[in-house]
Enzyme design. Structure first.
Site, PDB file in Angstrom:
ATOM      1  N   GLU A 126      -2.150  10.264  -0.634  1.00  0.00           N
ATOM      2  CA  GLU A 126      -3.115  11.337  -0.876  1.00  0.00           C
ATOM      3  C   GLU A 126      -2.604  12.388  -1.842  1.00  0.00           C
ATOM      4  O   GLU A 126      -3.371  12.963  -2.622  1.00  0.00           O
ATOM      5  CB  GLU A 126      -3.520  12.003   0.448  1.00  0.00           C
ATOM      6  CG  GLU A 126      -4.370  11.132   1.355  1.00  0.00           C
ATOM      7  CD  GLU A 126      -3.603  10.024   2.048  1.00  0.00           C
ATOM      8  OE1 GLU A 126      -2.353  10.089   2.064  1.00  0.00           O
ATOM      9  OE2 GLU A 126      -4.228   9.080   2.553  1.00  0.00           O
ATOM     10  N   HIS A 168      -9.730  11.580  12.729  1.00  0.00           N
ATOM     11  CA  HIS A 168     -10.939  11.079  12.075  1.00  0.00           C
ATOM     12  C   HIS A 168     -12.161  11.917  12.427  1.00  0.00           C
ATOM     13  O   HIS A 168     -13.277  11.528  12.119  1.00  0.00           O
ATOM     14  CB  HIS A 168     -11.195   9.620  12.452  1.00  0.00           C
ATOM     15  CG  HIS A 168     -10.235   8.661  11.829  1.00  0.00           C
ATOM     16  ND1 HIS A 168      -8.911   8.611  12.172  1.00  0.00           N
ATOM     17  CD2 HIS A 168     -10.391   7.732  10.852  1.00  0.00           C
ATOM     18  CE1 HIS A 168      -8.308   7.668  11.462  1.00  0.00           C
ATOM     19  NE2 HIS A 168      -9.175   7.122  10.653  1.00  0.00           N
TER      20      HIS A 168
HETATM   21  C1  LIG Z   1      -2.368   9.361   5.625  1.00  0.00           C
HETATM   22  C2  LIG Z   1      -3.491   8.418   5.854  1.00  0.00           C
HETATM   23  N1  LIG Z   1      -4.259   8.030   4.843  1.00  0.00           N
HETATM   24  C3  LIG Z   1      -5.296   7.193   5.030  1.00  0.00           C
HETATM   25  C4  LIG Z   1      -5.588   6.711   6.274  1.00  0.00           C
HETATM   26  C5  LIG Z   1      -6.752   5.742   6.458  1.00  0.00           C
HETATM   27  N2  LIG Z   1      -6.202   4.404   6.681  1.00  0.00           N
HETATM   28  C6  LIG Z   1      -5.942   3.939   7.909  1.00  0.00           C
HETATM   29  S1  LIG Z   1      -5.171   2.459   7.913  1.00  0.00           S
HETATM   30  C7  LIG Z   1      -5.188   2.390   6.228  1.00  0.00           C
HETATM   31  C8  LIG Z   1      -4.565   1.218   5.523  1.00  0.00           C
HETATM   32  C9  LIG Z   1      -3.187   0.969   5.998  1.00  0.00           C
HETATM   33  O1  LIG Z   1      -2.653  -0.118   5.323  1.00  0.00           O
HETATM   34  P1  LIG Z   1      -1.254  -0.723   5.722  1.00  0.00           P
HETATM   35  O2  LIG Z   1      -0.210   0.329   5.686  1.00  0.00           O
HETATM   36  O3  LIG Z   1      -1.026  -1.917   4.892  1.00  0.00           O
HETATM   37  O4  LIG Z   1      -1.400  -1.120   7.263  1.00  0.00           O
HETATM   38  P2  LIG Z   1      -2.414  -2.176   7.882  1.00  0.00           P
HETATM   39  O5  LIG Z   1      -3.669  -1.443   8.187  1.00  0.00           O
HETATM   40  O6  LIG Z   1      -2.599  -3.273   6.909  1.00  0.00           O
HETATM   41  O7  LIG Z   1      -1.739  -2.620   9.122  1.00  0.00           O
HETATM   42  C10 LIG Z   1      -5.797   3.521   5.699  1.00  0.00           C
HETATM   43  C11 LIG Z   1      -5.978   3.774   4.262  1.00  0.00           C
HETATM   44  C12 LIG Z   1      -4.782   7.156   7.324  1.00  0.00           C
HETATM   45  N3  LIG Z   1      -4.980   6.762   8.584  1.00  0.00           N
HETATM   46  N4  LIG Z   1      -3.731   7.988   7.100  1.00  0.00           N
END
Ligand SMILES: Cc1ncc(C[n+]2csc(CCOP(=O)(O)OP(=O)(O)O)c2C)c(N)n1
Ligand SMILES: Cc1ncc(C[n+]2csc(CCOP(=O)(O)OP(=O)(O)O)c2C)c(N)n1
Ligand SMILES: [Mg+2]
Ligand SMILES: [Mg+2]
Lengths: 385, 326, 326, 385
Positions: free
Chosen positions: C60, C129
């Site tokens: 972000e 959220h």
């Molecule tokens: C700081 C932050 N930014 C955005 C989100 C929204 N979000 C939740 S999971 C996710 C993707 C995460 O990807 P990854 O690290 O590959 O983990 P995965 O979900 O594939 O297990 C996002 C963008 C969040 N929870 N926290």
């Protein structure tokens, strides 16, 4: 020495022991006793079935959004099996298999996803942190725990999980760097499941592997086949032993795949192909481990059937306990704000309590009960009349 | 008993708490060998060693984030953010975690951490070195926000903050670091968090402030007595959150008039909460609108113009007189 | 003219602004191929391609930080933070830079950026959220903080925000994304930032709200008319900062009574500024204390208990009646 | 492929051309024409002398805190010389030499450090950003600029500066990763001056070099002798050309040393030894470059003397202009908040204007002028009397 190539102390290895086609590297095969092999398989199956049940409960509206783990069971169980209950586990939000292994009752997890904070009350004796939702933000906590363990003369290590997407966050970087500088006994376990919601691994970073990011912090990074529970375990055990012996942190990248949705609010058809999913289904960690056990004569169809039955019953019981434990009393929201409730918060609590009791003609909403005004007590000439 | 400035008083608190409880550790940028850029942690490294006094890498989010992890293990980290202007780098850790973990884990874990940070202007500093960020921290539930005004209360508040089981944002008005010396007893002193203090009694008007603004406010109160024959009551908040609404309301119920003074820009600042709270709790006693004397709603002005932006005795007097005359 | 929900209305604004001005580009997590997790950016990637609609890495601070750099070159980036709960990760970029660059560079550079983020509760969401962070952004000078309440004003406000030369934090109440459909004209519509709107006229009481709280507030106003014979004036802020103090004061000078409603916790929240401002500007007209109906001062409650925490029609009615009867 | 070493696409080179002892690697020696060699030497000397003068002004209280550059002149000028005026320069807070090279008048810099924001009004035509104080936070701006340049079809590259300490910040990581993914034409120029205030390079990170951190983002990192202006220039030019040709970002670590205080508020004797400083004084980039020019017969004692005189005069003139330009009128603080002043801010401005005029008996302090209250206009029965 005009232009010289520098020799860096670490390199990046790739580790695979039980191939997708069932070939086994017997030299590298870790020694796991039969009972534990059985426990691990049971845990994989339980995690898979519980995940399916949760999806089902979510579709029925009985729980809210959650992040399924299908496809990542080997990455989670192979690593969590390498630590002891005296060690710490710091999850992100997609480690249901690891949590179950560590002793979280299923009903707690369900309760959490049904919107009750009680679900994240870590069971006594379990050295885990609750789920963390802000991506990568749990990683510094793992480093702090690890440092504190050493400070207290405790030889515990800390296993922390995160995804491929998490490696882009500043907190990943700061935590990795702190761990390197402090020599903190942390295992950074990246589940590279190829996707961060809709963003593919390739768009997440230009580096060829995620494991090589460890080089930037002066400690080893290893890439493993994350759907190969033996390889995950072997790499994790090595890292755990090294950390326990004072060797400091390590990073492990488990190359795996999220077979299902990102969360129940996601529609992966928008961003990835059916073929890709099919391709990875052929590398399913559960079937691969099952084949391994069958070849070793540790599992037959009948045992498998009984296991499925047992697990189904266990899950059904947990769901029943979950349903019974839902107590929406909102007053608990004031219970764990501070160690001691300050006056204002106490007043807010009372206000809500009264509202719930339905007493009093519309109490002052969201406001501390006003002291009875002493009308006319003070006057000023500026008030006309 | 020694006459100490605020730096010395805070340093005393840290020395004594670290000696008393080996779970208390200190970390941050330059807090070790250098003793902190303002010398608040001076001598701690030499006395307690690198395990307990850690010169950290330059990364505020990790400073607070690792502190949080340490707290789960029972340590009581006192971290330093070198200037409150770099504290937003750790804001996600504070907001997303420090101020939520007791709730999230339903009491299983809590964050007994203190995050110290010098704040405020008045020291001819560069951008990001003289801002006042208290309102951001005060708005988040489950944090405590503390801001001392004299060497003695600084020492006692820091001791109380370290022992407090909840996360405390400890703002140190850097303009006061060397401003005055005060007798600070050798023996331990604490001050309950969450309580304002009446710095001066009066019946005609309540002046409300905290931190570095206490000095011009108290000076203005003297002028009001001398020149206007008006006795101002002066409330020094000490803890901004949770706010001591009872003390504030009691004073204004007595005086009927209030002026709030702070260094931060006015809009959506701490003064707004104080005013709103007084309206809720002392409406019928109010004989004049509550005035706010604050910095203007500008992001930064450079130190050559800082004086015109920050409240001084004149502006406080102006508002007080308007309020008295209303 | 089509009947659109808020998602569709915002999407229309983006489509039209991107077609109109090729300096407008969109970036953020999942905004491209996936069309955003709430589908606000749906179809933009297909229409405008990956150079203008960028699926960014998960970071972000860099999303906002690179937007700022792009703005210096004349682009007009509209970035998305997936949930306002992760917006503090970019808070240093917003506070240290977006809200200061015009001043820092003395007008040479400015940040014509929009940072969109869904906010607020009511959608059975996980922690981080469903929070409401508007007060943090509103306190920082030189930002604009906008929050729509209907599809049509959402579209017009977003167009205005994109064209505004200053950085705009654009909060989208996710509870309203699919709540209602409204006719939204195909032709361009804008709304001046910084102006509140009178959503309902009345003379007995002013109800002040914004975003998702407009719905229960308007419902409460109906009940007040039907059951109490009281006519509430309802002010919908639309822009929280700079605050339209004039409209607020004018309404309260007319009605003499005010209740402020918001989803964020009460202490040091936006309601405090509104109350304080009304006291400053309409003191002599006030016939009752200004009440605030807000979430409680707790960090997060879980969606099973969210209803008890967030203001609903009942609580608004309670406060309104107390205020009317005072 | 059970356990294999992965081949990473990039390696870390170390580059040195003009050694501390004066030895020159003529194969690698970059071709710089004589006029430019002269300009570069002049710029180094000017930067050194201006730095000394600023220190002096600061000690006299005529300017406030600033960050001296002594010892880092080669790192700054060798790199900034590699870009053109059509390229962008994004400084941190310790790049006075680069800023002077780019065309910032000295009086502006002085004005800034005297507490006047006018000093950061980037001169028209100069494609620089102002000084950024929050460590590493300027790096994403550089990436955004670089992306925008490409988007606009402009072949400009962006040169951005930061210190060794900055590499620990999350923003460093996020910006580097974005640059890699976007292929943005950014040169990340790290001045590793061995210290982040009192924290030595060794405690900042466990990685052997800082340059190797680039590997985590999939682009090259090079370590150079940062006190060797030829090596800095050679590496920078290579990176600039690569970036301009679409090759994407690169990182350069200049190994250098801060010979003076961190800022004028710092006392380095508390954390480092005199010997260390002495050791590095022997590697002074200015004398090294002077010797090089002398050996080439491009500089003699007389020329040096004249240069010193000229520079002294230039600085004296700038200081005079600076003194003349200090206009503390505070009303300008309302000028660059928004493009258009909102009513509240306008009211605040008027309030201050009136206060300055000294008119009106104590105007409402820090408050918008209240509308004349219409007393008695509305009354309520609740107000007694
Ligand atoms: C700081 C932050 N930014 C955005 C989100 C929204 N979000 C939740 S999971 C996710 C993707 C995460 O990807 P990854 O690290 O590959 O983990 P995965 O979900 O594939 O297990 C996002 C963008 C969040 N929870 N926290
Ligand atoms: C985010 C942030 N944290 C802390 C500071 C205070 N600070 C200013 S300079 C500095 C050290 C920087 O070290 P380095 O990056 O090596 O640059 P150098 O000063 O050596 O040029 C610190 C800690 C700051 N300005 N910003
Ligand atoms: Mg992933
Ligand atoms: Mg340095």
């Amino acid at each position: 020495m005009p232009r010289t190539r520098l020799d860096l102390p670490y390199h990046v290895d790739y580790l695979s022991i039980l191939g997708p086609d069932g070939t086994l590297d017997t030299d590298l095969e870790p020694k796991i006793d039969e009972a534990d092999l059985g426990r691990l398989y049971r845990a994989m199956l339980l995690a898979r079935r519980f995940d399916e049940r949760m999806l089902n409960l979510q579709r029925q509206g009985r729980i809210g959004t959650f992040a399924p783990i299908k496809g990542q069971e080997a990455a989670q169980l192979g690593s969590v099996y390498a630590i002891t209950p005296a060690d710490w586990m710091v999850p992100s939000f997609r480690e249901t298999a690891s949590m179950l292994w560590r002793g979280w009752p299923m009903e707690l997890i369900l309760l959490f996803y049904a919107g009750y904070l009680e679900g994240m009350r870590v069971p006594d004796g379990v050295r885990d942190l609750p789920i963390t939702i802000p991506v990568a933000s749990q990683l510094p906590h793992a480093v702090g725990l690890a440092y504190a363990a050493r400070y207290k003369g405790d030889d515990a290590v800390v296993l922390t999980y995160f995804g491929d997407g998490a490696t882009s966050e500043g907190d990943f970087h700061e935590a990795m760097n702190f761990a390197g500088v402090l020599g903190a006994p942390v295992i950074f376990l990246c589940q590279n499941n190829q996707w961060a919601i809709s963003v593919p691994r390739k768009k997440q970073t230009q580096s060829r592997t995620l494991a090589q990011k460890a080089l930037a912090y002066g400690f080893p990074g290893t890439q493993v086949d994350g759907n190969d529970i033996l390889a995950v375990y072997a790499a994790s055990r090595e890292a755990v032993e090294r950390a326990r012996d004072g060797g400091g942190p390590a990073m492990i990248e488990c190359v795996t795949y999220r077979l299902g949705v990102h969360t129940t609010a996601d529609d992966p058809r928008r961003y990835r192909s059916e073929e890709e999913v099919k391709e990875w289904e052929r590398k399913d960690p559960l079937t691969r481990f099952r084949d391994y056990l069958q070849k070793k004569d540790l599992l037959d169809a009948e045992q498998e059937r009984r296991l499925e039955e047992e697990i189904a019953q266990e899950i059904a019981d947990a769901v029943a306990r979950f349903e019974a434990r839902q107590d929406p009393d909102p007053l608990v929201m004031f219970d764990h704000v501070y160690a001691e409730r300050p006056p204002e918060l106490e007043a807010e609590r009372q206000e809500l309590a009264e509202r719930l009791r339905g007493t009093g003609a519309s109490p002052a909403e969201g406001e501390a009960p006003a002291p009875t005004p002493m009308r006319g007590q003070r006057r000023t000439s500026r008030w006309p009349n | 008993m020694a006459k100490l400035n605020m730096v010395g008083a805070l340093n005393l608190a840290l020395h004594q708490e670290m000696a008393r409880d080996e779970d208390v550790i200190v970390l941050g940028e330059d807090v070790g060998v250098d003793g902190g850029v303002f010398r608040v942690t001076d001598g701690l490294y030499q006395k307690f060693g690198p395990q307990r006094v850690m010169d950290s890498p330059l990364a505020e989010s990790a400073i607070v984030g690792t502190s949080i992890g340490m707290a789960f293990y029972g340590l009581k980290p006192v971290s330093e953010i070198q200037f409150s202007g770099s504290s937003f780098q750790s804001f996600p850790q504070i907001e997303n975690h420090a101020g939520r973990y007791r709730m999230r884990s339903q009491g299983r874990y809590h964050c007994q951490i203190v995050v110290r940070m010098p704040c405020g202007g008045g020291v001819r500093a560069l951008e990001h070195h003289s801002e006042s960020e208290e309102a951001y921290y005060a708005h988040h539930p489950a944090l405590k926000v503390v801001i001392p005004s004299t060497p003695r209360n600084a020492r006692a508040l820091l001791v109380s903050a370290i022992r407090d089981p909840d996360p405390v944002i400890f703002l140190e008005p850097k303009a006061l670091y060397h401003a005055v010396r005060e007798e600070v007893p050798d023996e331990e002193e604490t001050v309950p968090l969450g309580r304002a203090r009446i710095a001066r009694e009066g019946r005609d008007l309540t002046l409300i402030a905290y931190g570095a603004m206490m000095r011009p406010v108290l000076e203005a109160a003297e002028v009001l007595r001398d020149e206007d024959g008006a006795e101002a009551e002066v409330v020094d908040l000490l803890t901004l959150s949770p706010l001591d609404r009872e003390t504030l309301a009691a004073s204004v119920r007595k005086t009927g008039r209030a002026v709030v003074v702070h260094e931060a820009p006015r809009s959506f600042g701490a003064g707004a909460e104080i005013a709103a709270s007084l309206v809720e709790q002392a409406f019928l006693y109010l004989e004049a609108p509550i005035r706010r004397v604050t910095a203007y709603d500008v992001p930064f002005v450079g130190f050559a113009r800082e004086k015109a932006n920050l409240p001084g005795v004149d502006r406080i007097l102006g508002a007080a007189r308007e309020t008295l005359r209303f």
